[in-house]
Motif scaffolding. Structure first.
Motif, PDB file in Angstrom:
ATOM      1  N   GLY A   8       0.790  -1.233   0.000  1.00  0.00           N
ATOM      2  CA  GLY A   8       0.000   0.000   0.000  1.00  0.00           C
ATOM      3  C   GLY A   8       0.819   1.278   0.000  1.00  0.00           C
ATOM      4  O   GLY A   8       0.283   2.354  -0.246  1.00  0.00           O
ATOM      5  N   ALA A   9       2.119   1.168   0.298  1.00  0.00           N
ATOM      6  CA  ALA A   9       2.959   2.372   0.242  1.00  0.00           C
ATOM      7  C   ALA A   9       3.666   2.479  -1.111  1.00  0.00           C
ATOM      8  O   ALA A   9       4.519   3.334  -1.313  1.00  0.00           O
ATOM      9  CB  ALA A   9       3.982   2.363   1.374  1.00  0.00           C
ATOM     10  N   GLY A  10       3.301   1.601  -2.025  1.00  0.00           N
ATOM     11  CA  GLY A  10       3.889   1.642  -3.369  1.00  0.00           C
ATOM     12  C   GLY A  10       3.078   2.542  -4.284  1.00  0.00           C
ATOM     13  O   GLY A  10       2.146   3.244  -3.846  1.00  0.00           O
ATOM     14  N   ILE A  12       0.874   1.940  -7.101  1.00  0.00           N
ATOM     15  CA  ILE A  12      -0.560   1.696  -7.295  1.00  0.00           C
ATOM     16  C   ILE A  12      -1.282   1.572  -5.954  1.00  0.00           C
ATOM     17  O   ILE A  12      -2.360   2.140  -5.745  1.00  0.00           O
ATOM     18  CB  ILE A  12      -0.794   0.428  -8.163  1.00  0.00           C
ATOM     19  CG1 ILE A  12      -0.093   0.568  -9.520  1.00  0.00           C
ATOM     20  CG2 ILE A  12      -2.289   0.169  -8.356  1.00  0.00           C
ATOM     21  CD1 ILE A  12      -0.132  -0.679 -10.404  1.00  0.00           C
ATOM     22  N   GLY A  13      -0.668   0.845  -5.021  1.00  0.00           N
ATOM     23  CA  GLY A  13      -1.299   0.602  -3.717  1.00  0.00           C
ATOM     24  C   GLY A  13      -1.644   1.893  -2.990  1.00  0.00           C
ATOM     25  O   GLY A  13      -2.697   2.012  -2.353  1.00  0.00           O
ATOM     26  N   SER A  14      -0.775   2.905  -3.093  1.00  0.00           N
ATOM     27  CA  SER A  14      -1.031   4.153  -2.359  1.00  0.00           C
ATOM     28  C   SER A  14      -2.231   4.895  -2.951  1.00  0.00           C
ATOM     29  O   SER A  14      -2.974   5.566  -2.227  1.00  0.00           O
ATOM     30  CB  SER A  14       0.207   5.048  -2.345  1.00  0.00           C
ATOM     31  OG  SER A  14       0.529   5.477  -3.647  1.00  0.00           O
ATOM     32  N   PHE A  33       8.451  -1.679   2.634  1.00  0.00           N
ATOM     33  CA  PHE A  33       9.248  -0.582   2.069  1.00  0.00           C
ATOM     34  C   PHE A  33      10.432  -1.060   1.228  1.00  0.00           C
ATOM     35  O   PHE A  33      11.425  -0.362   1.094  1.00  0.00           O
ATOM     36  CB  PHE A  33       9.681   0.420   3.159  1.00  0.00           C
ATOM     37  CG  PHE A  33       8.507   1.216   3.668  1.00  0.00           C
ATOM     38  CD1 PHE A  33       8.099   2.367   3.014  1.00  0.00           C
ATOM     39  CD2 PHE A  33       7.774   0.767   4.761  1.00  0.00           C
ATOM     40  CE1 PHE A  33       6.985   3.063   3.442  1.00  0.00           C
ATOM     41  CE2 PHE A  33       6.656   1.463   5.197  1.00  0.00           C
ATOM     42  CZ  PHE A  33       6.263   2.618   4.545  1.00  0.00           C
ATOM     43  N   MET A  34      10.291  -2.237   0.656  1.00  0.00           N
ATOM     44  CA  MET A  34      11.334  -2.690  -0.271  1.00  0.00           C
ATOM     45  C   MET A  34      11.432  -1.706  -1.443  1.00  0.00           C
ATOM     46  O   MET A  34      12.517  -1.329  -1.856  1.00  0.00           O
ATOM     47  CB  MET A  34      11.044  -4.098  -0.784  1.00  0.00           C
ATOM     48  CG  MET A  34      12.046  -4.595  -1.784  1.00  0.00           C
ATOM     49  SD  MET A  34      12.239  -6.375  -1.782  1.00  0.00           S
ATOM     50  CE  MET A  34      10.785  -6.888  -2.618  1.00  0.00           C
ATOM     51  N   SER A  35      10.287  -1.323  -1.987  1.00  0.00           N
ATOM     52  CA  SER A  35      10.295  -0.273  -3.016  1.00  0.00           C
ATOM     53  C   SER A  35       9.269   0.821  -2.702  1.00  0.00           C
ATOM     54  O   SER A  35       9.128   1.776  -3.456  1.00  0.00           O
ATOM     55  CB  SER A  35      10.011  -0.866  -4.409  1.00  0.00           C
ATOM     56  OG  SER A  35       8.808  -1.607  -4.397  1.00  0.00           O
ATOM     57  N   GLY A  36       8.567   0.682  -1.590  1.00  0.00           N
ATOM     58  CA  GLY A  36       7.548   1.658  -1.201  1.00  0.00           C
ATOM     59  C   GLY A  36       8.164   2.949  -0.688  1.00  0.00           C
ATOM     60  O   GLY A  36       9.371   3.030  -0.455  1.00  0.00           O
ATOM     61  N   LYS A  54       4.431  -1.427   9.081  1.00  0.00           N
ATOM     62  CA  LYS A  54       5.641  -1.867   8.392  1.00  0.00           C
ATOM     63  C   LYS A  54       5.808  -3.354   8.666  1.00  0.00           C
ATOM     64  O   LYS A  54       5.987  -3.768   9.827  1.00  0.00           O
ATOM     65  CB  LYS A  54       6.869  -1.093   8.877  1.00  0.00           C
ATOM     66  CG  LYS A  54       8.084  -1.495   8.083  1.00  0.00           C
ATOM     67  CD  LYS A  54       9.325  -0.735   8.463  1.00  0.00           C
ATOM     68  CE  LYS A  54      10.471  -1.242   7.595  1.00  0.00           C
ATOM     69  NZ  LYS A  54      11.744  -0.653   7.937  1.00  0.00           N
ATOM     70  N   GLY A  55       5.683  -4.145   7.651  1.00  0.00           N
ATOM     71  CA  GLY A  55       5.772  -5.591   7.844  1.00  0.00           C
ATOM     72  C   GLY A  55       5.822  -6.281   6.502  1.00  0.00           C
ATOM     73  O   GLY A  55       5.696  -5.658   5.454  1.00  0.00           O
ATOM     74  N   ASP A  56       5.976  -7.600   6.584  1.00  0.00           N
ATOM     75  CA  ASP A  56       6.311  -8.387   5.394  1.00  0.00           C
ATOM     76  C   ASP A  56       5.267  -9.466   5.145  1.00  0.00           C
ATOM     77  O   ASP A  56       4.826 -10.133   6.087  1.00  0.00           O
ATOM     78  CB  ASP A  56       7.684  -9.032   5.658  1.00  0.00           C
ATOM     79  CG  ASP A  56       8.382  -9.394   4.375  1.00  0.00           C
ATOM     80  OD1 ASP A  56       7.847 -10.226   3.615  1.00  0.00           O
ATOM     81  OD2 ASP A  56       9.462  -8.827   4.127  1.00  0.00           O
TER      82      ASP A  56
HETATM   83  N1  LIG Z   1       3.075  -0.674 -12.284  1.00  0.00           N
HETATM   84  C1  LIG Z   1       2.854  -1.525 -13.274  1.00  0.00           C
HETATM   85  O1  LIG Z   1       3.015  -1.173 -14.452  1.00  0.00           O
HETATM   86  C2  LIG Z   1       2.368  -2.933 -12.988  1.00  0.00           C
HETATM   87  C3  LIG Z   1       2.014  -3.737 -14.091  1.00  0.00           C
HETATM   88  C4  LIG Z   1       1.588  -5.035 -13.849  1.00  0.00           C
HETATM   89  C5  LIG Z   1       1.474  -5.514 -12.560  1.00  0.00           C
HETATM   90  N2  LIG Z   1       1.812  -4.723 -11.515  1.00  0.00           N
HETATM   91  C6  LIG Z   1       1.686  -5.280 -10.167  1.00  0.00           C
HETATM   92  O2  LIG Z   1       1.053  -4.344  -9.319  1.00  0.00           O
HETATM   93  C7  LIG Z   1       1.587  -4.443  -8.002  1.00  0.00           C
HETATM   94  C8  LIG Z   1       2.024  -3.071  -7.513  1.00  0.00           C
HETATM   95  O3  LIG Z   1       3.034  -2.573  -8.374  1.00  0.00           O
HETATM   96  P1  LIG Z   1       3.578  -1.071  -8.300  1.00  0.00           P
HETATM   97  O4  LIG Z   1       3.895  -0.653  -9.669  1.00  0.00           O
HETATM   98  O5  LIG Z   1       2.691  -0.255  -7.444  1.00  0.00           O
HETATM   99  O6  LIG Z   1       4.991  -1.315  -7.604  1.00  0.00           O
HETATM  100  P2  LIG Z   1       5.622  -0.706  -6.242  1.00  0.00           P
HETATM  101  O7  LIG Z   1       7.012  -1.208  -6.167  1.00  0.00           O
HETATM  102  O8  LIG Z   1       5.429   0.756  -6.213  1.00  0.00           O
HETATM  103  O9  LIG Z   1       4.698  -1.397  -5.141  1.00  0.00           O
HETATM  104  C9  LIG Z   1       4.987  -2.658  -4.558  1.00  0.00           C
HETATM  105  C10 LIG Z   1       4.948  -2.452  -3.064  1.00  0.00           C
HETATM  106  O10 LIG Z   1       5.099  -3.732  -2.410  1.00  0.00           O
HETATM  107  C11 LIG Z   1       5.953  -3.536  -1.286  1.00  0.00           C
HETATM  108  N3  LIG Z   1       6.555  -4.842  -0.946  1.00  0.00           N
HETATM  109  C12 LIG Z   1       7.494  -5.512  -1.636  1.00  0.00           C
HETATM  110  N4  LIG Z   1       7.782  -6.667  -1.005  1.00  0.00           N
HETATM  111  C13 LIG Z   1       7.006  -6.716   0.099  1.00  0.00           C
HETATM  112  C14 LIG Z   1       6.876  -7.654   1.151  1.00  0.00           C
HETATM  113  N5  LIG Z   1       7.622  -8.768   1.183  1.00  0.00           N
HETATM  114  N6  LIG Z   1       5.977  -7.397   2.144  1.00  0.00           N
HETATM  115  C15 LIG Z   1       5.258  -6.247   2.129  1.00  0.00           C
HETATM  116  N7  LIG Z   1       5.355  -5.320   1.165  1.00  0.00           N
HETATM  117  C16 LIG Z   1       6.217  -5.548   0.151  1.00  0.00           C
HETATM  118  C17 LIG Z   1       6.982  -2.526  -1.775  1.00  0.00           C
HETATM  119  O11 LIG Z   1       7.673  -1.895  -0.721  1.00  0.00           O
HETATM  120  C18 LIG Z   1       6.089  -1.571  -2.563  1.00  0.00           C
HETATM  121  O12 LIG Z   1       5.569  -0.543  -1.749  1.00  0.00           O
HETATM  122  C19 LIG Z   1       2.692  -5.485  -8.061  1.00  0.00           C
HETATM  123  O13 LIG Z   1       2.190  -6.711  -7.611  1.00  0.00           O
HETATM  124  C20 LIG Z   1       3.027  -5.571  -9.526  1.00  0.00           C
HETATM  125  O14 LIG Z   1       3.519  -6.844  -9.885  1.00  0.00           O
HETATM  126  C21 LIG Z   1       2.255  -3.431 -11.700  1.00  0.00           C
END
Ligand SMILES: NC(=O)c1ccc[n+]([C@@H]2O[C@H](COP(=O)([O-])OP(=O)(O)OC[C@H]3O[C@@H](n4cnc5c(N)ncnc54)[C@H](O)[C@@H]3O)[C@@H](O)[C@H]2O)c1
Length: 320
Positions: A8-10, A12-14, A33-36, A54-56
């Protein structure tokens, strides 16, 4: 409703957190927050109906706690970077496959009413025919795509075996505010960052490889239509614009919008091993079932995105 949004901090999730906190739902945002980025959800921290954890998703005990009383899970957490999956296939597998299995199992135990899973167009690999419908073979050439196939099919197994209500959204490339290039970002943000920094975009191969881009607003609407659909969807659905844009054209459009025509030119390097050649969505199913189709104009949204990037894209990533 009580909702759990993983990742949710990424990017799309946000945007999903914004929408559902705004609508008054109780939202738990789980992210390691691996990429969030904390900046993506910082503005929500004072809301009583928003909780940031914050958790996994690999932590089953944590999921067991968080899943109590949850009605809907949006599962987006993933190791999302294709390049990183080449060097860390095990991590990619553990997060994307085992993490998803943990989510499904805990959702089953806690009787979650609906799970909405963000799968990916990368599951298809290079198009064997276009546009790609949901029956297209799953043929991802890289560990990221393979992990998304395994998770997508695990969702299917939980539907078939346990009758869980799961929607599998196969998203094609999505772009928009909060998508930053932090070393591995999406191609739109990578090129934008480089061009705004006066560095030419790097293209692997001839640049004639194509992708299908959807703006974040349209993608959030896709998730919302799925949430509100009155019966279980139980099958994968493509969400993409159906328009094919080459990486070379994309680079040139970004150069033009940034006013760097005649100053910067894309630099071509060796093609990447296993890179998908063509991705174009057939989203007929999304249209027929949900009335969804892309409404945003790509070039106009690209301009908006670049304007956003100038202001916020260079902010350092902040984690909890
Ligand atoms: N953006 C795109 O173009 C796209 C296209 C197809 C599919 N997706 C899918 O949509 C989803 C979100 O993508 P996004 O672009 O927002 O990427 P993003 O990297 O911004 O979001 C992913 C989030 O997951 C968190 N995360 C990673 N590993 C984790 C773990 N072990 N536990 C908890 N959190 C964890 C990261 O910190 C990050 O906030 C993903 O599943 C991705 O595969 C995205």
């Amino acid at each position: 409703m009580k909702m759990l949004i993983t990742g949710g901090a990424g990017f799309i999730g946000s945007h999903l957190c914004d929408k559902y906190v705004g609508e008054g739902h109780n939202v738990i945002c789980l992210d390691n927050f691996m990429s969030g980025n904390l900046n993506n959800v910082r503005h929500l921290l004072d809301y009583r109906n928003f909780k940031l954890i914050k958790g996994d998703i690999r932590d089953v005990e944590l999921l067991d706690k968080l899943m109590r009383g949850v009605d809907v899970v949006f599962h987006l957490a993933a190791q999302v970077h294709v390049d990183r999956s080449y060097v860390e296939p095990k991590l990619t597998y553990e997060v994307n496959v085992m993490g998803t299995q943990n989510i499904l199992e805990m959702a089953r135990i806690h009787d979650v009413k609906r799970i909405i899973y963000a799968s990916s167009s990368e599951v298809y690999g290079s198009a064997q025919y276009v546009p790609i419908d949901e029956k297209h073979p799953l043929n991802a050439p890289h560990p990221y795509g393979a992990s998304k196939i395994a998770a997508d099919r695990m969702c299917n197994a939980y539907i078939q075996t346990y009758g869980l209500d799961i929607a599998i959204l196969r998203l094609f490339n999505t772009f928009g505010p909060r998508q930053r290039d932090i070393g591995y970002g999406g191609v739109v943000s990578i090129f934008t960052r480089r061009v705004l920094s006066n560095i030419p975009p790097i293209i692997y191969g001839d640049g004639l490889q194509t992708r299908d881009f959807t703006y974040i607003e349209d993608m959030v609407r896709a998730f919302d239509l799925v949430l509100k659909y009155d019966k279980p969807l139980q099958e994968p659905i493509n969400f993409g614009s159906g328009k094919e844009i080459s990486i070379l054209d994309l680079a040139n459009m970004i150069i033009k919008i940034c006013g760097k025509e005649g100053v910067l030119k894309p630099v071509h390097v060796e093609p990447r091993i296993g890179e998908v050649k063509r991705l174009i969505a057939n989203s007929t199913k999304a249209k027929e079932l949900l009335g969804w189709q892309v409404s945003c104009d790509f070039y106009e949204e690209l301009k908006k995105f670049i304007a956003w990037y100038k202001n916020y894209g260079f902010e350092p990533r902040i984690t909890l």
